[in-house]
Design an enzyme around this catalytic site. Structure first.
Site, PDB file in Angstrom:
ATOM      1  N   VAL A  33       0.848  -1.186   0.000  1.00 46.83           N
ATOM      2  CA  VAL A  33       0.000   0.000   0.000  1.00 46.83           C
ATOM      3  C   VAL A  33       0.888   1.242   0.000  1.00 46.83           C
ATOM      4  CG1 VAL A  33      -1.863   1.189   1.178  1.00 46.83           C
ATOM      5  CG2 VAL A  33      -1.678  -1.290   1.352  1.00 46.83           C
ATOM      6  N   ASP A  83     -11.874 -12.135   7.540  1.00 50.22           N
ATOM      7  CA  ASP A  83     -10.508 -11.879   7.990  1.00 50.22           C
ATOM      8  C   ASP A  83     -10.461 -10.735   8.999  1.00 50.22           C
ATOM      9  OD1 ASP A  83      -7.845 -12.508   8.032  1.00 50.22           O
ATOM     10  OD2 ASP A  83      -7.325 -11.364   6.243  1.00 50.22           O
TER      11      ASP A  83
END
Ligand SMILES: *[C@@H]1O[C@H](CO)[C@@H](O)[C@H](O)[C@H]1NC(C)=O
Ligand SMILES: *[C@@H]1O[C@H](CO)[C@@H](O)[C@H](O)[C@H]1NC(C)=O
Ligand SMILES: *[C@@H]1O[C@H](CO)[C@@H](O)[C@H](O)[C@H]1NC(C)=O
Ligand SMILES: *[C@@H]1O[C@H](CO)[C@@H](O)[C@H](O)[C@H]1NC(C)=O
Ligand SMILES: *[C@@H]1O[C@H](CO)[C@@H](O)[C@H](O)[C@H]1NC(C)=O
Ligand SMILES: *[C@@H]1O[C@H](CO)[C@@H](O)[C@H](O)[C@H]1NC(C)=O
Ligand SMILES: *[C@@H]1O[C@H](CO)[C@@H](O)[C@H](O)[C@H]1NC(C)=O
Ligand SMILES: *[C@@H]1O[C@H](CO)[C@@H](O)[C@H](O)[C@H]1NC(C)=O
Ligand SMILES: *[C@@H]1O[C@H](CO)[C@@H](O)[C@H](O)[C@H]1NC(C)=O
Length: 805
Positions: A520, A629
């Site tokens: 990211v 998740d």
């Protein structure tokens, strides 16, 4: 992926219909209907869309193309799961020799009993069985995923089977074996990349040195992981699989056999509904996964090595591996670029990087100022295969490196370590190592501030820079107009050009983190809005499907869910653009080096906020989304510490394996509900379980860890359960981490957490109910002790003891 399945299936029906019309009775009596036969006969070769389907429909065999970019026009014969929506190939015949056209190819049995793949009359692939065929033979696709060539009437007379020719997938019932007589090893070899089944760099095999363990190898030469010798019930380096530690109601059995013929490891799945497989992944991990119908994804429940960066040679030469656990990413060192960008994007980085500019090397005929130079990389785990020499100072060490043309780096800590030729396995450290390495590059790769001449260059460059910045400003203004223009379409996701994102992230220079699906980067829009740009890696999703999933996710707006602003889909590149969260992820504040410690009130608000976000995903969206998740890494905090759930909808978006492991670190119990492993249907209650595990960490400010030497009843979730039962949650306040607590809230949140981690899904509350309880609108009863956690905690504990002893 669903598309792939249904269009293939339609074709099949079409072909069947045509065949039914044209060939009313070509099969002998007693054979099953020709549309769904499991038997291959010499008289009816497979060609085009025709397939074998195993008797109960579990597996199919036929021609396929890998569902990854760049693999169009390459066809293989393989076996895959017939009934699931994600193309999952378990065996490939011609893995190194794709054919261009299935219609002019045929897969059949030759007279000598071998199965062969013919393309334009020439043999592309053969099973090469040396066993003599007698009488007539047939090939049958079994419901185990095994293609067996055998005598027509005597089923125990097997000439050849695909189970003896493992590709990258080891299926239940098959053996990972070493034949003591012939020396032949039935081993797994990874695919080269997601689009190419040719043999890759990584292998799993029984240890050929005669010990009873199995090993993971890089380039058939370098062992990077070993199971340890079989103890009779388990392998030392896989405590999770020891019978005492496996999940309650586990459907797996494991076995190890050493006899005079062979030595092998095998496993079975006792529940026939459970689809389970073990694969050596493109990135060198041995992974066990189970198909979860509700998530439409493979869930990895076990993986070795635990840290992806520990895979030998994963990032290739002159490249650095970052990340922890299953999330890793490779990046070329400064002065180097990807050797094979195409493979790199398809998940195979083993080719590594190469120099942008060759080294000057020789010191004798040096052009002044052109001598090779070094730059520093700090906090690394040093590469393998250093050579140590005596050197009295760091200068001497550097000189020694410069003196040899093949020296590419050095490091000095009193001893001088030199690396010759390629650098492999350089890692960003996660454990705070302070090692420093000096990388050798050509002088032109580094700016020089020492020589006077450079002042002149400096002035020229300065002038150019001013000119350049003018141009950039102009460009910026244009871009700004362009991007602002797109911004007007409020509410929908923006389609970014790759060049725009490159520009807005300053060519991906500022990394915010490496997540499970890629790195990211920080980017800034012309209006100074900051954004987080996620570069996705290892995609298997086609462009159309990707766009469809992105626009679904883009319509999900809630204060406690991270907002998808836009995306980019160009060639093989896929990027997602999210709103930027200045306070990072929750794990950093709970366990990391955050300077700002979260007050009780903030923690309570975070717990409630996350519950609200999940309620929206579970109950209020058009299509219910199970996050799958939930963990502190996936909870981001905005400037005022409002929590935002990140990474929802990723399994479908990426169409790839979804990773989850029972223990990510030794002694850490993860966020995984028991039903992930037992193969029961996954519902939103799996998220509730993970949320509960995370609540314990929010309360304590520590990971749910079993420390060495402590007993299972010091395991925080179990401590909470006990104190609740004994009416003494105030005793939890002894922990230094819990400060300024509101006792009523503490008791409430502890009860919620315990209810969330109950064994049975039905006992767990819904996210909506949790919000009401946390808001104090509804009272909550006393929860029973979560039995499953107790079993698990004791299991992990005993395995720690046994592996120490
Ligand atoms: C095969 O054909 C039979 C009828 O001939 C039909 O009942 C059956 O559903 C077909 N099977 C498949 C898998 O298409
Ligand atoms: C079969 O054997 C031939 C000759 O020994 C060899 O060239 C070919 O590569 C083999 N094919 C397979 C699939 O092993
Ligand atoms: C079937 O084949 C097996 C293995 O070759 C052999 O031992 C057995 O005698 C055969 N059975 C019959 C009925 O021919
Ligand atoms: C595993 O067994 C082999 C031979 O049986 C032995 O040489 C080796 O030392 C054992 N390895 C370990 C780690 O105990
Ligand atoms: C396998 O068994 C043989 C004897 O049957 C024994 O000599 C050998 O050491 C065993 N190998 C391992 C790895 O246990
Ligand atoms: C892998 O091994 C082969 C043969 O042993 C060797 O030629 C090749 O250079 C190796 N590959 C790498 C990347 O080191
Ligand atoms: C797996 O199943 C087969 C066939 O039912 C059986 O022979 C074998 O012993 C089983 N192996 C294990 C490890 O349970
Ligand atoms: C450079 O170092 C390598 C590895 O130690 C050695 O084999 C080679 O001979 C050296 N070359 C020179 C020119 O010293
Ligand atoms: C220096 O580095 C070498 C090689 O990495 C290592 O073996 C040695 O222990 C280190 N010495 C000190 C004093 O840290």
């Amino acid at each position: 992926m669903a598309k792939w399945f249904s269009s293939g299936f339609l074709h099949l029906l079409l072909v069947v219909a045509v065949l039914l019309l044209l060939v009313p009775s070509s099969e002998g009596k007693g054979s099953s209907s020709i549309n769904a036969t499991d038997t291959l006969r010499a008289s009816r070769p497979l060609s085009g869309d025709r397939r074998l389907i195993s008797r109960r429909g579990k597996f199919a065999l036929g021609f396929f193309q890998p569902q990854a970019q760049g693999s169009t026009g390459k066809w293989y014969v393989g076996i895959w799961y017939n009934k699931i929506s994600v193309q999952t190939v378990v065996w490939v015949a011609n893995r190194e020799k794709p054919i261009s056209d299935p219609a002019s190819s045929s897969f059949t049995i030759s007279d000598d009993g071998n199965i062969i793949l013919l393309h334009s009359k020439s043999i592309v692939w053969s099973s090469n069985s040396t066993k003599a065929a007698f009488g007539s033979t047939v090939a049958v696709l079994l419901d185990t995923g095994n293609l067996v060539v055998r005598h027509k009437s005597n089923t125990s007379n097997v000439l050849w089977q695909s189970f003896d020719d493992i590709t990258d997938t080891w299926l239940p019932g098959n053996k990972l074996s070493l034949n003591k007589v012939t020396g032949v090893s039935n081993r797994m070899v990874s695919w080269k990349n997601h689009g190419d089944p040719a043999p890759g760099m990584f292998t799993v095999e029984m240890d050929p040195d005669g010990s009873n363990q199995y090993i993971l190898l890089w380039n058939s030469s370098q062992v990077y992981w070993a199971s340890g010798n079989w103890t009779g019930t388990s392998f030392p380096n896989m405590p999770e699989l020891s019978p005492a530690n496996t999940y309650p109601n586990t459907p797996y059995t494991y076995g190890f056999v050493n006899n005079s013929q062979e030595i092998y490891f095998t496993y079975n799945v006792t529940d026939d509904r459970v689809l389970s497989r073990n694969v050596i992944s493109v990135s060198g991990q041995s992974q066990s996964s189970v198909w979860v119908e509700t998530a439409q994804a493979w869930v990895i429940y076990f993986s070795q090595p635990k840290a992806n960066c520990d895979v030998y040679g994963l990032c290739g030469a002159y490249s650095k591996c970052s990340g922890s656990g299953l999330s890793s990413s490779c990046s070329c060192l400064k002065g180097f670029s990807e050797s094979d960008p195409n493979s790199w994007n398809l998940g195979d980085q083993t080719a590594g990087c190469r120099r942008n500019v060759p080294l000057q090397c020789s010191r004798k005929d040096l052009v002044k100022g052109k001598q090779d130079r070094f730059y520093t990389i700090t906090s690394v785990k040093l590469p393998h295969k250093a050579q140590s020499i005596q050197a009295t100072s760091i200068q001497n060490c550097q000189t020694a490196c410069l003196d040899n043309c093949s020296c590419s780096a050095y490091s000095y800590n009193g001893t001088c370590s030199l690396w010759y030729a390629e650098l492999l396995n350089l890692q960003d450290t996660v454990d705070g190592s302070v090692d420093v390495i000096y990388i050798r590059v050509a002088a032109s790769e580094l700016p020089d501030s020492r020589t006077k001449k450079w002042w002149i260059f400096g002035i020229i460059i300065g002038g150019l820079a001013i000119l350049g910045s003018g141009v950039i400003t102009l460009y910026f203004l244009c871009r700004k107009r362009q991007i602002n223009g797109i911004h007007l379409a409020e509410g929908s996701v923006i389609t970014f050009k790759y060049s725009d994102l490159q520009f807005l992230t300053k060519n991906f220079s500022e990394i915010l983190g490496a997540g499970a699906f890629g790195s990211v980067f920080k980017g800034v829009l012309p209006d100074t809005t900051t954004m987080a740009v996620k570069k996705l890696e290892g995609l298997r999703q086609g462009e159309k499907q990707f766009r469809a999933e992105v626009s679904t996710i883009g319509t999900i707006h809630h204060i406690n869910l991270i907002r998808l602003l836009g995306f980019c889909s160009e060639g093989t590149k896929r990027l997602l653009v999210y709103e930027y969260m200045p306070n990072g992820s929750l794990d950093y504040h709970l366990f990391g080096g955050s300077s700002l410690s979260l007050s009780w009130n903030t923690r309570y608000q975070i717990a409630t906020g996350v519950a609200r976000g999940l309620t929206y995903l579970h109950e209020e969206c058009r299509d219910c989304i199970i996050h799958c998740d939930i963990k502190p890494q996936n909870i981001l905090l905005d400037a005022s510490l409002i929590p935002k759930v990140a990474d929802f909808g990723m399994a479908k978006l990426l169409g790839r394996d979804f990773s989850r492991v029972l223990t990510s670190m030794r002694g850490t119990i993860g966020y995984l509900a028991p039903e992930w492993i037992s193969g029961e249907a996954i519902t939103t209650k799996a998220d509730v379980f993970s949320y509960g595990m995370m609540l314990f960490e929010i309360i304590s400010g520590k990971r749910n860890t079993l420390h060495g030497g402590t007993s299972a009843d010091k395991f925080f979730p179990l401590v909470v359960a006990r104190e609740l039962a004994e009416g003494g949650v105030h005793k939890l306040l002894d922990s230094e981490v819990i400060i300024d607590v509101h006792l009523g809230e503490l008791e409430r949140i502890c009860k919620v957490a315990c209810w969330c981690v109950q064994d049975s899904e039905n006992s767990r509350p819904t996210m909506g109910e949790i919000v009401q309880i946390l808001e104090g609108l509804v009272d909550v009863e006393m929860p029973p002790t979560p039995r499953y956690l107790q079993v698990l905690a004791e299991g992990v504990k005993s395995s720690q003891v046994s592996s120490l002893g």
